[in-house]
Design a protein around this motif. Structure first.
Motif, PDB file in Angstrom:
ATOM      1  N   ALA A 197       0.813  -1.216   0.000  1.00  0.00           N
ATOM      2  CA  ALA A 197       0.000   0.000   0.000  1.00  0.00           C
ATOM      3  C   ALA A 197       0.847   1.267   0.000  1.00  0.00           C
ATOM      4  O   ALA A 197       0.305   2.367   0.105  1.00  0.00           O
ATOM      5  N   GLY A 198       2.169   1.112  -0.092  1.00  0.00           N
ATOM      6  CA  GLY A 198       3.042   2.268  -0.198  1.00  0.00           C
ATOM      7  C   GLY A 198       3.693   2.723   1.093  1.00  0.00           C
ATOM      8  O   GLY A 198       4.363   3.757   1.121  1.00  0.00           O
ATOM      9  N   PHE A 199       3.531   1.947   2.174  1.00  0.00           N
ATOM     10  CA  PHE A 199       4.121   2.319   3.455  1.00  0.00           C
ATOM     11  C   PHE A 199       5.579   1.876   3.540  1.00  0.00           C
ATOM     12  O   PHE A 199       5.925   0.781   3.098  1.00  0.00           O
ATOM     13  N   GLU A 200       6.409   2.727   4.122  1.00  0.00           N
ATOM     14  CA  GLU A 200       7.736   2.328   4.576  1.00  0.00           C
ATOM     15  C   GLU A 200       7.539   1.671   5.941  1.00  0.00           C
ATOM     16  O   GLU A 200       7.145   2.339   6.907  1.00  0.00           O
ATOM     17  N   VAL A 201       7.768   0.380   6.051  1.00  0.00           N
ATOM     18  CA  VAL A 201       7.602  -0.326   7.324  1.00  0.00           C
ATOM     19  C   VAL A 201       8.958  -0.346   8.019  1.00  0.00           C
ATOM     20  O   VAL A 201       9.895  -1.024   7.569  1.00  0.00           O
ATOM     21  N   LEU A 202       9.065   0.395   9.104  1.00  0.00           N
ATOM     22  CA  LEU A 202      10.339   0.594   9.788  1.00  0.00           C
ATOM     23  C   LEU A 202      10.357  -0.214  11.075  1.00  0.00           C
ATOM     24  O   LEU A 202       9.629   0.080  12.027  1.00  0.00           O
ATOM     25  N   ALA A 203      11.170  -1.252  11.099  1.00  0.00           N
ATOM     26  CA  ALA A 203      11.293  -2.107  12.275  1.00  0.00           C
ATOM     27  C   ALA A 203      12.316  -1.501  13.233  1.00  0.00           C
ATOM     28  O   ALA A 203      13.493  -1.384  12.910  1.00  0.00           O
ATOM     29  N   MET A 204      11.862  -1.120  14.427  1.00  0.00           N
ATOM     30  CA  MET A 204      12.736  -0.471  15.390  1.00  0.00           C
ATOM     31  C   MET A 204      13.548  -1.513  16.153  1.00  0.00           C
ATOM     32  O   MET A 204      13.002  -2.490  16.683  1.00  0.00           O
ATOM     33  N   THR A 205      14.866  -1.285  16.214  1.00  0.00           N
ATOM     34  CA  THR A 205      15.780  -2.212  16.875  1.00  0.00           C
ATOM     35  C   THR A 205      17.002  -1.453  17.375  1.00  0.00           C
ATOM     36  O   THR A 205      17.406  -0.462  16.750  1.00  0.00           O
ATOM     37  N   PRO A 206      17.614  -1.882  18.480  1.00  0.00           N
ATOM     38  CA  PRO A 206      18.858  -1.242  18.921  1.00  0.00           C
ATOM     39  C   PRO A 206      20.094  -1.753  18.190  1.00  0.00           C
ATOM     40  O   PRO A 206      21.212  -1.313  18.477  1.00  0.00           O
ATOM     41  N   ASP A 207      19.935  -2.654  17.240  1.00  0.00           N
ATOM     42  CA  ASP A 207      21.068  -3.235  16.530  1.00  0.00           C
ATOM     43  C   ASP A 207      21.904  -2.143  15.856  1.00  0.00           C
ATOM     44  O   ASP A 207      21.386  -1.292  15.123  1.00  0.00           O
ATOM     45  N   GLY A 253      26.755   2.858  26.597  1.00  0.00           N
ATOM     46  CA  GLY A 253      26.386   2.187  27.830  1.00  0.00           C
ATOM     47  C   GLY A 253      24.897   1.991  28.007  1.00  0.00           C
ATOM     48  O   GLY A 253      24.464   1.346  28.959  1.00  0.00           O
ATOM     49  N   VAL A 254      24.073   2.556  27.103  1.00  0.00           N
ATOM     50  CA  VAL A 254      22.623   2.361  27.143  1.00  0.00           C
ATOM     51  C   VAL A 254      22.243   1.502  25.949  1.00  0.00           C
ATOM     52  O   VAL A 254      22.490   1.870  24.802  1.00  0.00           O
ATOM     53  N   ASP A 255      21.647   0.351  26.217  1.00  0.00           N
ATOM     54  CA  ASP A 255      21.431  -0.593  25.119  1.00  0.00           C
ATOM     55  C   ASP A 255      20.057  -0.484  24.478  1.00  0.00           C
ATOM     56  O   ASP A 255      19.861  -0.939  23.347  1.00  0.00           O
ATOM     57  N   SER A 256      19.076   0.106  25.178  1.00  0.00           N
ATOM     58  CA  SER A 256      17.726   0.141  24.594  1.00  0.00           C
ATOM     59  C   SER A 256      16.860   1.148  25.339  1.00  0.00           C
ATOM     60  O   SER A 256      17.222   1.645  26.409  1.00  0.00           O
ATOM     61  N   LEU A 257      15.700   1.424  24.749  1.00  0.00           N
ATOM     62  CA  LEU A 257      14.687   2.275  25.362  1.00  0.00           C
ATOM     63  C   LEU A 257      13.446   1.445  25.663  1.00  0.00           C
ATOM     64  O   LEU A 257      13.217   0.401  25.049  1.00  0.00           O
ATOM     65  N   ASN A 258      12.626   1.934  26.576  1.00  0.00           N
ATOM     66  CA  ASN A 258      11.303   1.353  26.762  1.00  0.00           C
ATOM     67  C   ASN A 258      10.557   1.404  25.438  1.00  0.00           C
ATOM     68  O   ASN A 258      10.709   2.345  24.655  1.00  0.00           O
ATOM     69  N   VAL A 259       9.742   0.392  25.169  1.00  0.00           N
ATOM     70  CA  VAL A 259       9.086   0.281  23.870  1.00  0.00           C
ATOM     71  C   VAL A 259       8.222   1.498  23.563  1.00  0.00           C
ATOM     72  O   VAL A 259       8.197   1.996  22.427  1.00  0.00           O
ATOM     73  N   ALA A 260       7.515   2.024  24.564  1.00  0.00           N
ATOM     74  CA  ALA A 260       6.661   3.189  24.317  1.00  0.00           C
ATOM     75  C   ALA A 260       7.509   4.419  24.048  1.00  0.00           C
ATOM     76  O   ALA A 260       7.151   5.266  23.209  1.00  0.00           O
ATOM     77  N   THR A 261       8.653   4.542  24.721  1.00  0.00           N
ATOM     78  CA  THR A 261       9.537   5.677  24.489  1.00  0.00           C
ATOM     79  C   THR A 261      10.139   5.605  23.089  1.00  0.00           C
ATOM     80  O   THR A 261      10.211   6.609  22.373  1.00  0.00           O
ATOM     81  N   ALA A 262      10.581   4.417  22.697  1.00  0.00           N
ATOM     82  CA  ALA A 262      11.155   4.248  21.348  1.00  0.00           C
ATOM     83  C   ALA A 262      10.134   4.611  20.281  1.00  0.00           C
ATOM     84  O   ALA A 262      10.447   5.294  19.291  1.00  0.00           O
ATOM     85  N   ALA A 263       8.900   4.157  20.468  1.00  0.00           N
ATOM     86  CA  ALA A 263       7.857   4.487  19.492  1.00  0.00           C
ATOM     87  C   ALA A 263       7.600   5.979  19.455  1.00  0.00           C
ATOM     88  O   ALA A 263       7.386   6.557  18.380  1.00  0.00           O
ATOM     89  N   ALA A 264       7.633   6.630  20.617  1.00  0.00           N
ATOM     90  CA  ALA A 264       7.395   8.078  20.683  1.00  0.00           C
ATOM     91  C   ALA A 264       8.484   8.837  19.909  1.00  0.00           C
ATOM     92  O   ALA A 264       8.182   9.779  19.162  1.00  0.00           O
TER      93      ALA A 264
END
Length: 271
Positions: A197-207, A253-264
């Motif tokens: 449908a034309g969306f860029e589907v962006l998978a969020m990851t700390p990789d 030294g910080v490996d990830s964010l809370n899922v809601a924070t990352a989405a925000a």
């Protein structure tokens, strides 16, 4: 209407909110939507969900907009506590029947920004995700496999009632399989259809190998931000179905964010 008897059957929609097997906002109960606190009840009253009743102390019910079309029960604090099973600081509850959810195809047909979730089972994270989706103008939320019900009372409360205003749909749990209903699709087929449908589907990851979010143009016309469960993150299945993987740069030294924070952060980039 004043009610002083905690056993009054008119209060049954609000009864035993601590009992998992009887809670009215769970499938084992009546599947009702329960909203607590004046701001959240106001959003419920303004939503498409058919409100059944309101229960609360007099001052809180008086603080609501016109409720003459809805049965409103004024109760003493101790009666409310006995009915729900605990002390309710917010002083007012409302209950409603569920409204029909849009189909996946209907939701994405008129959307340019969507939030897609996989495996988000924590109600507080789910509520925060909906609050962020509303704050940054997402047109809808797609709930993939193993997501909790966003209409449980805790999710409604944490979202500040925004689950009642942001359209959402659920997609099937069988990989790439369509269900018997024509408006339902499987997983990760939903991600492939977003791309079609034309969306860029962006998978969020700390990789570290993922693309830096800051390098993506904020003006991208159609974006689906895809996030996974707190801890394990997205499955390989979902990552492979996305257009690309994206990371949020963080301090050493910080490996990830809370899922809601990352989405925000991601939604704010494209808002």
């Amino acid at each position: 209407m004043l009610i002083t008897d905690p056993q009054d059957p008119r209060l049954d929609d609000f009864r035993d909110l601590t009992r998992a097997d009887r809670r009215p906002d769970r499938p084992g109960g009546q599947g009702l939507v329960i909203a607590g606190g004046v701001p959240v009840v106001e959003r419920l009253l303004a939503s498409p969900y058919p409100v059944r009743a309101i229960m609360g102390v007099e001052s809180k019910i008086a603080a609501l907009p016109d409720t003459r079309a809805v049965p409103s029960y004024v109760v003493p604090v101790e009666v409310m506590d006995e009915v729900v099973g605990f002390h309710l600081n917010r002083g007012v509850l409302a209950c409603a029947d569920r409204a029909p959810a849009p189909s996946f195809s209907a939701l994405i047909a008129c959307a340019s920004r969507v939030l897609v979730l996989e495996g988000v089972g924590d109600h507080e994270n789910l509520g925060s995700l909906f609050r962020n989706a509303a704050a940054f103008g997402a047109d809808g939320v797609v709930l993939g496999p193993r997501c909790s019900d966003p209409l449980y009372r805790r999710a409604v409360r944490v979202s500040m009632g925004n689950v009642l205003r942001v359209p959402f749909c659920s997609v099937g749990t069988e990989p790439s399989a369509r269900s018997a209903r024509r408006d339902e699709i499987g997983w990760p087929q939903a991600l492939h259809e977003l791309r079609a449908a034309g969306f860029e589907v962006l998978a969020m990851t700390p990789d570290a190998s993922a693309i830096d979010l800051r390098t993506l143009p904020a003006s991208t016309s159609k974006v689906a931000v895809l996030v996974g469960a707190e801890g394990p993150g997205l499955t390989d299945l979902a990552m492979r179905a996305a257009t690309r993987t994206v990371r949020i740069p963080m301090a050493d030294g910080v490996d990830s964010l809370n899922v809601a924070t990352a989405a925000a952060v991601a939604l704010a980039h494209f808002a």
